[in-house]
Design an enzyme around this catalytic site. Sequence first.
Site, mmCIF file in Angstrom:
data_model
loop_
_atom_site.group_PDB
_atom_site.id
_atom_site.type_symbol
_atom_site.label_atom_id
_atom_site.label_comp_id
_atom_site.label_asym_id
_atom_site.label_seq_id
_atom_site.Cartn_x
_atom_site.Cartn_y
_atom_site.Cartn_z
ATOM 1 N N HIS A 76 13.546 -20.515 24.308
ATOM 2 C CA HIS A 76 14.543 -20.971 25.286
ATOM 3 C C HIS A 76 14.050 -22.149 26.127
ATOM 4 C CE1 HIS A 76 11.982 -18.497 27.800
ATOM 5 N NE2 HIS A 76 12.514 -19.096 28.858
ATOM 6 N N HIS A 91 14.213 -26.172 30.259
ATOM 7 C CA HIS A 91 14.374 -24.711 30.276
ATOM 8 C C HIS A 91 15.852 -24.369 30.160
ATOM 9 C CE1 HIS A 91 14.569 -20.632 31.878
ATOM 10 N NE2 HIS A 91 13.271 -20.534 31.694
#
Length: 169
Positions: A76, A91
């Site tokens: 992620h 992120h």
Amino acid sequence: MGLFDKLKSLVSDDKKDTGTIEIIAPLSGEIVNIEDVPDVVFAEKIVGDGIAIKPTGNKMVAPVDGTIGKIFETNHAFSIESDSGVELFVHFGIDTVELKGEGFKRIAEEGQRVKVGDTVIEFDLPLLEEKAKSTLTPVVISNMDEIKELIKLSGSVTVGETPVIRIKK
């Protein structure tokens, strides 16, 4: 900056002469203020300063020419160091680590040399919109101590094409 100066800067390749480094959109969407991210770590710039993007696409790409540092096990988030020494952290979403990789597919590898626009991670946006606390994706510079000037841009951005941040070291 006058119109002719702006046009000249668009067609000119002298960015290195001026010392300006452009960070290109690592995903398509709309730029949001980093302070509006619903996570104190990003909103208070604890891990660095930058912008966030409300995504509309399905991939995260290299925002600079450089080397992939870390890609989180859950795919992620990733870090990248540009050839000019800028350290970036991208992120996807907030608390997306809790999805344990669901909705993400790693394309690049740690230590890989990449160019702007090379795909690093693909993602399933409809699934993540349903399951993640937020899809706002912070794009931050983690070595701010080496940055003299940071200009945050705004508006809609296209993955691998639109500048989101301009910096001077």
